[in-house]
Design an enzyme around this catalytic site. Structure first.
Site, PDB file in Angstrom:
ATOM      1  N   ASN A 122       0.866  -1.180   0.000  1.00 10.91           N
ATOM      2  CA  ASN A 122       0.000   0.000   0.000  1.00 10.91           C
ATOM      3  C   ASN A 122       0.903   1.232   0.000  1.00 10.91           C
ATOM      4  OD1 ASN A 122      -1.785   2.050   0.502  1.00 10.91           O
ATOM      5  ND2 ASN A 122      -2.387   1.347   2.552  1.00 10.91           N
ATOM      6  N   LYS A 182       0.055   4.227  -0.184  1.00  8.24           N
ATOM      7  CA  LYS A 182      -0.602   5.387   0.452  1.00  8.24           C
ATOM      8  C   LYS A 182      -0.409   6.625  -0.437  1.00  8.24           C
ATOM      9  CE  LYS A 182      -0.030   3.103   4.842  1.00  8.24           C
ATOM     10  NZ  LYS A 182       0.105   3.168   6.283  1.00  8.24           N
ATOM     11  N   HIS A 199      -9.277   1.266   5.283  1.00  4.65           N
ATOM     12  CA  HIS A 199      -7.989   1.436   5.947  1.00  4.65           C
ATOM     13  C   HIS A 199      -8.164   2.394   7.123  1.00  4.65           C
ATOM     14  CE1 HIS A 199      -3.844   2.507   6.746  1.00  4.65           C
ATOM     15  NE2 HIS A 199      -3.498   1.431   6.078  1.00  4.65           N
ATOM     16  N   GLU A 247      -6.513   4.753   8.143  1.00  4.56           N
ATOM     17  CA  GLU A 247      -6.278   6.171   7.816  1.00  4.56           C
ATOM     18  C   GLU A 247      -7.526   6.798   7.200  1.00  4.56           C
ATOM     19  OE1 GLU A 247      -2.665   5.464   5.663  1.00  4.56           O
ATOM     20  OE2 GLU A 247      -1.693   4.930   7.564  1.00  4.56           O
ATOM     21  N   GLU A 259      -4.935  -4.880  10.742  1.00  2.00           N
ATOM     22  CA  GLU A 259      -3.900  -3.872  10.923  1.00  2.00           C
ATOM     23  C   GLU A 259      -4.144  -3.132  12.243  1.00  2.00           C
ATOM     24  OE1 GLU A 259      -2.056  -2.686   6.873  1.00  2.00           O
ATOM     25  OE2 GLU A 259      -3.725  -1.323   7.265  1.00  2.00           O
ATOM     26  N   GLY A 301       3.064   2.264  10.731  1.00  2.00           N
ATOM     27  CA  GLY A 301       4.056   3.317  10.569  1.00  2.00           C
ATOM     28  C   GLY A 301       4.835   3.650  11.838  1.00  2.00           C
ATOM     29  N   SER A 350       3.862  -2.166  10.200  1.00  2.12           N
ATOM     30  CA  SER A 350       5.315  -2.234  10.415  1.00  2.12           C
ATOM     31  C   SER A 350       5.934  -3.568   9.999  1.00  2.12           C
ATOM     32  CB  SER A 350       5.664  -1.912  11.872  1.00  2.12           C
ATOM     33  OG  SER A 350       5.311  -0.573  12.179  1.00  2.12           O
TER      34      SER A 350
HETATM   35  P1  13P Z   1       3.396   0.362   7.494  1.00  2.00           P
HETATM   36  O1  13P Z   1       3.860  -0.932   6.895  1.00  2.00           O
HETATM   37  O2  13P Z   1       4.104   1.567   6.981  1.00  2.00           O
HETATM   38  O3  13P Z   1       3.358   0.287   9.001  1.00  2.00           O
HETATM   39  O4  13P Z   1       1.860   0.554   7.033  1.00  2.00           O
HETATM   40  C1  13P Z   1       0.983  -0.486   7.163  1.00  2.00           C
HETATM   41  C2  13P Z   1      -0.261  -0.133   6.457  1.00  2.00           C
HETATM   42  O5  13P Z   1      -1.023   0.722   6.877  1.00  2.00           O
HETATM   43  C3  13P Z   1      -0.576  -0.856   5.206  1.00  2.00           C
HETATM   44  O6  13P Z   1      -1.871  -0.607   4.790  1.00  2.00           O
END
Ligand code: 13P
Length: 252
Positions: free
Chosen positions: A13, A15, A99, A101, A169, A175, A214
């Protein structure tokens, strides 16, 4: 790597990262994977504006392309939104919905997420439905309740193993460099598998459950080795081909 259960998926992803200059990364990844025997599917989910470019770079390779979000309607007056049908036409085979976010930054509820997942399935895409607890919820011992509730409310009726992927997640692991312990991952994935059985019947056992948060080359084998972990949804470590490859190689 254990080969029981559904064929794993490692999805990146991106983002809100990506540019024409970054097209060299999927090109590189495809070259590095060319002669590698893989026991997993691989996908990248770039921002919508470069989807077609990424798709074209990956033409003729095994790497699939997915979107990061979609509207629940197929078309209409929804400024700034993109429909699942548009993603399909752009060459996507899947789309991430719900997601954390988007749940946080755009106020997406489970109900909205379910309607987006339904739209994805309607368009012939695989809906990658994200769920996961916040740190506060984990500290309060509510993880399993939260995950079960989100799963139930975000999964549309008619979901099948072929048109649905669940991504667990934990919000606090995204992150941050933090990850749950392997026992915690196994516990939540076990719960999701059990709930999927109740919600989807026999299809539940074949539906892929990804872990995200992560994931990097150094922890991928351990995380992916847990029961009912059928791949990864990777953020930061999917942006550079070499980093992403380190995770994908768990499935060689
Ligand atoms: P990270 O791997 O950067 O922690 O992000 C995970 C994520 O949100 C994938 O959708």
């Amino acid at each position: 790597m254990a080969s029981e259960g559904p064929r794993p998926l490692v999805a990146g992803n991106w983002k809100m990262n990506g540019s024409v200059a970054m097209l060299k990364e999927p090109r590189l990844l495809a070259a590095m994977l060319k002669d590698v025997k893989l026991k997993a599917d691989v996908m990248v989910c770039p921002p919508a504006v470069i989807l077609r470019r990424v798709k074209s770079v990956l033409k003729g390779t095994r790497i699939k392309v997915g979107g990061q979000d979609c509207h629940w309607n197929p078309l209409g007056a929804h400024t700034g939104d993109i429909s699942a049908e548009m993603l399909k036409e752009a060459g996507c085979s899947a789309v991430i919905v719900g997601h954390s976010e988007r749940r946080t930054n755009h106020g997406e509820t489970d109900e909205i997420v379910a309607s987006k997942a339904k739209a994805a399935q309607r368009a012939g895409l695989v809906a990658i439905i994200c769920i996961g607890e916040t740190l506060e919820e984990r500290k309060a011992g509510k993880t399993l309740d939260v995950v079960a509730r989100q799963l139930k409310a975000s999964l549309p009726e008619g979901s099948t193993a072929a048109n649905t992927v669940i991504a667990y997640e934990p919000v606090w692991a995204i992150g941050t460099g933090l990850t749950p312990t392997t026992a915690e991952v196994a516990e939540v994935h076990g719960l999701i598998r059990k709930e999927l059985g109740q919600l989807m019947g026999g299809e539940g056992g074949q539906t892929r459950i990804l872990y995200g948060g992560s994931v990097k080359a150094s922890n991928a084998a351990e995380l992916m080795g847990q029961p009912h972990v059928n791949g990864a949804l990777v953020g930061g470590a999917s942006l550079k081909a070499a980093d992403f490859l380190g995770i994908i190689k768990v499935y060689t």
